[in-house]
Enzyme design. Structure first.
Site, mmCIF file in Angstrom:
data_model
loop_
_atom_site.group_PDB
_atom_site.id
_atom_site.type_symbol
_atom_site.label_atom_id
_atom_site.label_comp_id
_atom_site.label_asym_id
_atom_site.label_seq_id
_atom_site.Cartn_x
_atom_site.Cartn_y
_atom_site.Cartn_z
ATOM 1 N N LYS A 71 46.740 -3.188 113.657
ATOM 2 C CA LYS A 71 46.889 -3.890 112.385
ATOM 3 C C LYS A 71 47.836 -3.182 111.401
ATOM 4 O O LYS A 71 48.534 -3.829 110.636
ATOM 5 C CB LYS A 71 45.523 -4.087 111.721
ATOM 6 C CG LYS A 71 44.637 -5.089 112.462
ATOM 7 C CD LYS A 71 43.343 -5.311 111.717
ATOM 8 C CE LYS A 71 42.482 -6.345 112.426
ATOM 9 N NZ LYS A 71 41.297 -6.707 111.656
ATOM 10 N N ASP A 108 41.275 -11.554 106.939
ATOM 11 C CA ASP A 108 39.913 -11.015 107.088
ATOM 12 C C ASP A 108 39.059 -11.254 105.839
ATOM 13 O O ASP A 108 37.887 -11.616 105.936
ATOM 14 C CB ASP A 108 39.953 -9.511 107.409
ATOM 15 C CG ASP A 108 40.412 -9.243 108.834
ATOM 16 O OD1 ASP A 108 40.207 -10.107 109.702
ATOM 17 O OD2 ASP A 108 40.987 -8.157 109.076
#
Ligand code: ATR
Length: 284
Positions: A71, A108
């Protein structure tokens, strides 16, 4: 569902990737909506992640998800970042533009908030202070999204205090909202008293791990408790909260909801989170 030569393509890059539930998640939606498309697991070692991301346009991919440990590398590699990814320092969704450029997003926090909204109808971040336990990658999205949604205060406790302080400095200072207060690990039970929301972002309570040590005695009956762990779905923390009458929201919904914006961008349809989807993702 047949996959034609015109199929829309997406996937998830991780290392390892075998345990990712995203292919099943997106596969369920593709089947459900009869879309000519495919979503595949992409096992990419860390030393080839940039190369793999750069190859997406040439391969005709519309984008991909990015998971552990890529990420941050995705954040550094893409051509453009949306505001949330910029703030988070991490990218979980890449969308390939018409011109072949890579846009990095982070969904997220969106998944976290949407899960609470659907699991605890009427809940709002503005209801009161939130107690967030843990300061890893997931906590970053949780804290930032709670502040963005109007939480008056976020109390952040982590076993290693320095990581909580670092997270608060990164997230709180970026645009001046910054109502984050860090505290020592030992004070977590005292902080329960004023909390309208309690979030476990640590690995404690996961299958094979000991439960999170947290005596809920001081928690108000109106507080909502949620866990980002979803194996098991009902963690010891959630079971204890439910037993004393608190509303609880399990963690798998965060995974399901964070997938929505990517699916919409790649496959052209806003997908729905349903019980059928949840069952399919949790199976096996
Ligand atoms: P991720 O980035 O994927 O969220 P992580 O960085 O490993 O994962 O974070 C795991 C979280 O669980 C951290 O907050 C960690 O606390 P430390 O920063 O002190 O390591 C927390 N955690 C792990 N084991 C723990 C334990 N036995 N007791 C309390 N917290 C624990």
């Amino acid at each position: 569902m047949t996959i034609s030569g015109k199929a829309r393509l997406a996937g998830v890059m991780g290392w390892p990737i075998g345990h990712s539930r995203s292919p099943r998640l997106h596969g369920y939606w593709l089947e459900q909506y009869g879309i000519d498309g495919a979503y595949v697991p992409l096992a990419v070692p860390p030393d080839r992640i940039e190369q793999a991301m750069r190859a997406l346009p040439a391969l005709g991919f519309r984008g991909c998800n990015v998971t552990v440990p890529h990420k941050e590398a995705a954040y550094r590699t893409v051509d453009r970042l949306d505001a949330t990814a910029k703030r988070m320092g991490a990218v979980n969704t890449i969308v390939v533009g018409e011109d072949g450029s890579l846009e990095g997003r982070n969904t997220d926090g969106f998944g976290f908030i949407e899960n609470l909204r659907s699991g605890a109808p009427g809940w709002s971040a503005a209801d009161g202070p939130a107690l967030v336990i843990g300061a890893g990658g997931a906590a970053r999205a949780v804290v930032a999204s709670l502040l963005d949604e109007g939480a008056p205060r976020v109390w952040l406790v982590n076993r290693t205090r320095a990581r909580a302080d670092e997270l608060a400095a990164d997230i709180g200072n970026s645009d001046g909202v910054g109502a984050i207060e860090t505290a020592d690990w030992v004070s977590r039970e005292t902080l329960l008293e004023g909390a309208a929301l309690v979030v476990n972002t640590t690995t404690q309570g996961m299958a094979g791990q000991p439960p999170l040590e947290l005596d809920l005695r001081a928690l108000s009956g109106s507080a909502v408790v949620t866990d980002i762990v979803y194996t098991p779905l009902m963690t010891p923390l959630l079971a204890a909260a439910q037993a004393r009458g608190n509303r609880v929201v399990d963690g798998v919904g965060m995974l399901l909801h964070q997938a929505r914006p990517g699916f919409a961008a790649w496959f052209g349809r806003e997908p729905e989170v349903t019980e059928g989807l949840k069952a399919a993702v949790l199976q096996g």
